[in-house]
Design an enzyme around this catalytic site. Structure first.
Site, PDB file in Angstrom:
ATOM      1  N   GLU A 177      16.524  -1.818   9.411  1.00 38.20           N
ATOM      2  CA  GLU A 177      15.382  -2.490  10.043  1.00 38.20           C
ATOM      3  C   GLU A 177      14.177  -2.365   9.118  1.00 38.20           C
ATOM      4  O   GLU A 177      13.801  -1.250   8.734  1.00 38.20           O
ATOM      5  CB  GLU A 177      15.036  -1.869  11.396  1.00 38.20           C
ATOM      6  N   GLU A 181       0.841  -1.198   0.000  1.00 37.98           N
ATOM      7  CA  GLU A 181       0.000   0.000   0.000  1.00 37.98           C
ATOM      8  C   GLU A 181       0.872   1.241   0.000  1.00 37.98           C
ATOM      9  O   GLU A 181       0.624   2.197  -0.714  1.00 37.98           O
ATOM     10  CB  GLU A 181      -0.887   0.012   1.253  1.00 37.98           C
TER      11      GLU A 181
END
Ligand code: 0O2
Length: 237
Positions: free
Chosen positions: A171, A70
């Protein structure tokens, strides 16, 4: 009100003792240029990882007429949050130690519609031969006690500079829209001041309930999507 004063005094002590300490000022003076360069490397690593996800999204869109992603939100850790982590982890205030021990200076957050897409994208990323997985935390299978859900990957990705190849840690957080919505509100509550202890407890409880509702919503949406996908499959002859 007492809590507010207490937190404010703690904040001042932190700024005085950590951000304005001789050790920190000395560190800034000695490392401004190398620090800026290191942060630029992390930004390059973010670009590499973002591109990998954008390529995967494009491919899935062509092949299956489905965009698993998205949106993507990326950031490098703010200096105060970085220093706070150095202090909490009690690691030496050197660039080498920061690079070695703080693994979320570069962060890429990938927001998906469906939970299955999270695992699909994570698998596709980890299969790439220039990506090394350092750590995987599945807070979807094992949510945190407060209800937090996301899949976290710490990966190493190479960046190619003029004369050097450097492996950088990034990360990656993969979440659904519902998980992201919840985490944003939880983050707001966590850093909110001026909340009475009673109200705070009530809000944490309600937020916990929202986490359960959001997990149920993700499951139900995934189920509907799976059933719709079955309709797309050609019927056996
Ligand atoms: P920010 O502002 O996002 O940088 P480690 O890094 O392994 O030493 P840590 O920090 O406990 O240990 O790692 P973990 O659990 O993987 O969490 C890292 C990040 O995940 C956090 O970064 C948040 O972005 C997010 N996160 C983890 N738990 C929660 C939670 O309960 N609520 C919300 N809203 N986010 C969470 P930072 O450094 O906390 O903050």
């Amino acid at each position: 009100m007492e809590i507010e004063h207490f937190l404010e005094s703690k904040r001042e002590v932190f700024i005085r003792e950590s951000l304005m300490s001789d050790a920190f000022l000395d560190f800034v003076e000695r490392n401004t240029d190398p620090f800026d360069r290191l942060m630029a490397y992390y930004k390059c690593a973010i670009m590499e990882v973002e591109t990998k996800f954008k390529v995967l999204n494009e491919e899935f869109s062509l092949q299956y007429d489905h965009n698993p992603i998205e949106s993507i939100k990326s950031r490098t850790k703010s200096i105060d949050s970085l220093i706070r982590k150095v202090r909490d982890k009690q690691i030496p205030l050197t660039l080498e130690s920061i690079e070695e021990n703080i693994k979320d200076i570069a962060g890429v957050r990938v927001i998906c519609s469906f939970t299955d897409d999270i695992y699909l994208l994570a698998d596709c990323l980890l299969k790439q031969d220039d990506i090394t997985l350092l750590k995987r935390k599945d807070y979807i299978q094992n949510p945190k006690p407060n209800g937090y859900r996301s899949l976290h990957l710490i990966v190493e990705v190479p960046i190619f500079l003029q004369n050097e190849k450097r492996n950088m840690k990034v990360e990656v957080q993969l979440r659904t829209i519902a998980m992201d919505f919840w985490a944003s509100l939880e983050h707001k509550l966590r850093y909110k001041k001026n909340v009475s202890p009673d109200l705070e407890e009530q809000l944490w409880q309600e937020l916990y309930e929202c986490a359960q509702v959001s997990a149920a919503l993700d499951m139900k949406m995934q189920g509907i999507k799976n059933r719709l996908s079955m309709l797309d499959k050609p019927l056996p002859q």
